[in-house]
Design a protein around this motif. Structure first.
Motif, mmCIF file in Angstrom:
data_model
loop_
_atom_site.group_PDB
_atom_site.id
_atom_site.type_symbol
_atom_site.label_atom_id
_atom_site.label_comp_id
_atom_site.label_asym_id
_atom_site.label_seq_id
_atom_site.Cartn_x
_atom_site.Cartn_y
_atom_site.Cartn_z
ATOM 1 N N ASP A 1 0.836 -1.194 0.000
ATOM 2 C CA ASP A 1 0.000 0.000 0.000
ATOM 3 C C ASP A 1 0.877 1.253 0.000
ATOM 4 N N ALA A 2 0.794 2.043 -1.084
ATOM 5 C CA ALA A 2 1.618 3.243 -1.210
ATOM 6 C C ALA A 2 1.194 4.340 -0.244
ATOM 7 N N LEU A 3 -0.010 4.218 0.343
ATOM 8 C CA LEU A 3 -0.452 5.207 1.313
ATOM 9 C C LEU A 3 0.071 4.897 2.711
ATOM 10 N N LYS A 4 0.684 3.728 2.853
ATOM 11 C CA LYS A 4 1.304 3.359 4.126
ATOM 12 C C LYS A 4 2.830 3.337 4.031
ATOM 13 N N SER A 5 3.336 2.899 2.877
ATOM 14 C CA SER A 5 4.780 2.878 2.641
ATOM 15 C C SER A 5 5.049 3.600 1.328
ATOM 16 N N PRO A 6 5.762 4.719 1.320
ATOM 17 C CA PRO A 6 5.962 5.511 0.101
ATOM 18 C C PRO A 6 6.555 4.687 -1.048
ATOM 19 N N ARG A 7 6.215 5.052 -2.262
ATOM 20 C CA ARG A 7 6.650 4.296 -3.440
ATOM 21 C C ARG A 7 8.168 4.249 -3.591
ATOM 22 N N ARG B 1 -1.116 1.619 -9.781
ATOM 23 C CA ARG B 1 -2.047 1.490 -8.663
ATOM 24 C C ARG B 1 -2.909 0.247 -8.851
#
Length: 314
Positions: free
Chosen positions: A2-8, A63
């Motif tokens: 999840d990119a909203l929890k761990s940055p890309r 995404r």
């Protein structure tokens, strides 16, 4: 991931930040990304051996939900990054064996392979694995025929894989899309007429005259059964995909390429494998070619996910 929890930009780089997994059968995996970092079959500029790692890096922008096809491809396929084939940089022949072995293992574990090259010679190794199980029709996007017999006496290059696949009885036909540019000789156009399997050539001149919607309709009327899609990034105009070794002006735009691939979701066939090849990061500008390749692969995964969902619904 999840990119909203761990940055890309964090964590180890895999395709679309998918888990790196080799045991596919034990995890119920239906789709696996596989890198083939090999460019020993290239006849002009090299650099495609770096394609898989740069495509992975740019794929971090993908995404989970494909709004155009209304599907979550990674969830539907339980998709993973399988890692890379252990190629032999100095040997095309031995690398083809390694590719066949690795892709064969992916298929035997129940997954459809989504492959990033590497130059186009790698597709022969893939088809040895796929073709001996399915004998598919090949949908081939390219600016070049790739059915020449040899280069400098060498039978295995990125420009000979189509002829070798036909000679080895791996495929039941070829549809080539995007062919353009100057040829070595007028006789180059003769091979499809004498081929033991049907070869349909759709040139960019024909697409220019009749339009993208015409092309999509032609594919709708031509594809059935098992289909393998091989996408040479040089089918796209170098204005949109400069990072490739044998560029030909006058190709598809990036939008057209994505539209055409996405349109395959509405055609009744079974996608048994996919590759995107000839991405050469050293020749690229701001990684835009790698970014496009990642998105084309995403659309291909989405097509397979739609097919899987349809089967699941009965």
């Amino acid at each position: 991931m999840d990119a909203l929890k761990s940055p890309r930009f964090a964590q180890p780089i895999t395709f679309a930040r998918l888990p790196l997994v080799r045991d596919l059968k034990g995890n119920g995996v239906l789709g696996a990304f596989v890198g083939v970092p090999f460019d020993g079959g290239a006849t002009f500029y090299t650099g495609a051996r770096l394609g898989p790692q740069f495509i992975r890096a740019e794929s971090r922008l993908l995404r989970p939900y494909n709004m155009d096809l209304d599907v979550y491809p990674f969830i539907a396929l339980r998709a993973v990054d399988y890692g890379d084939v252990d190629v032999i940089p100095t040997s095309v022949v031995r690398t083809l064996d390694r590719i066949e072995e690795t892709i064969g293992s992916v298929i035997d574990q129940g997954a459809t392979p989504f492959i990033a090259g590497g130059d186009h010679s790698i597709t022969l190794g893939v088809l040895r694995a796929v073709g001996r199980r399915f004998k598919p029709l090949v949908l081939h996007f390219d600016s070049h025929f790739d059915y020449w017999d040899e280069y400098w006496g060498e039978k295995y290059t990125h420009g000979t894989w189509v002829r070798r696949a036909i000679e080895e009885g791996l495929i039941r036909g070829v549809i080539q899309v995007g062919i353009r540019g100057p040829q070595y000789d007028k006789s180059d156009l003769e091979y499809p007429r004498n081929s033991p399997v049907p070869i349909r050539v759709i040139t960019m001149s024909e697409v220019d005259a009749k339009g993208i919607n015409w092309l999509i309709n032609e594919l709708r009327n031509s594809l059935s059964g098992s289909v393998y899609v091989s996408f040479d990034i040089d089918s796209v105009d170098p204005a949109y995909a400069p990072g490739t070794g044998t560029r030909e002006p006058g190709g598809f735009t990036s939008r057209e390429a994505l539209l055409i691939i996405r349109s395959l979701a509405n055609i009744n066939f079974e996608l048994v494998g996919f590759d995107v090849v000839e991405v050469s990061p050293p020749l690229d500008t701001a990684n835009i070619t790698s970014l496009l390749a990642a998105n084309i692969t995403y659309q291909a995964m989405s097509i397979k996910a739609r097919q899987v969902n349809k089967i699941a619904k009965g």
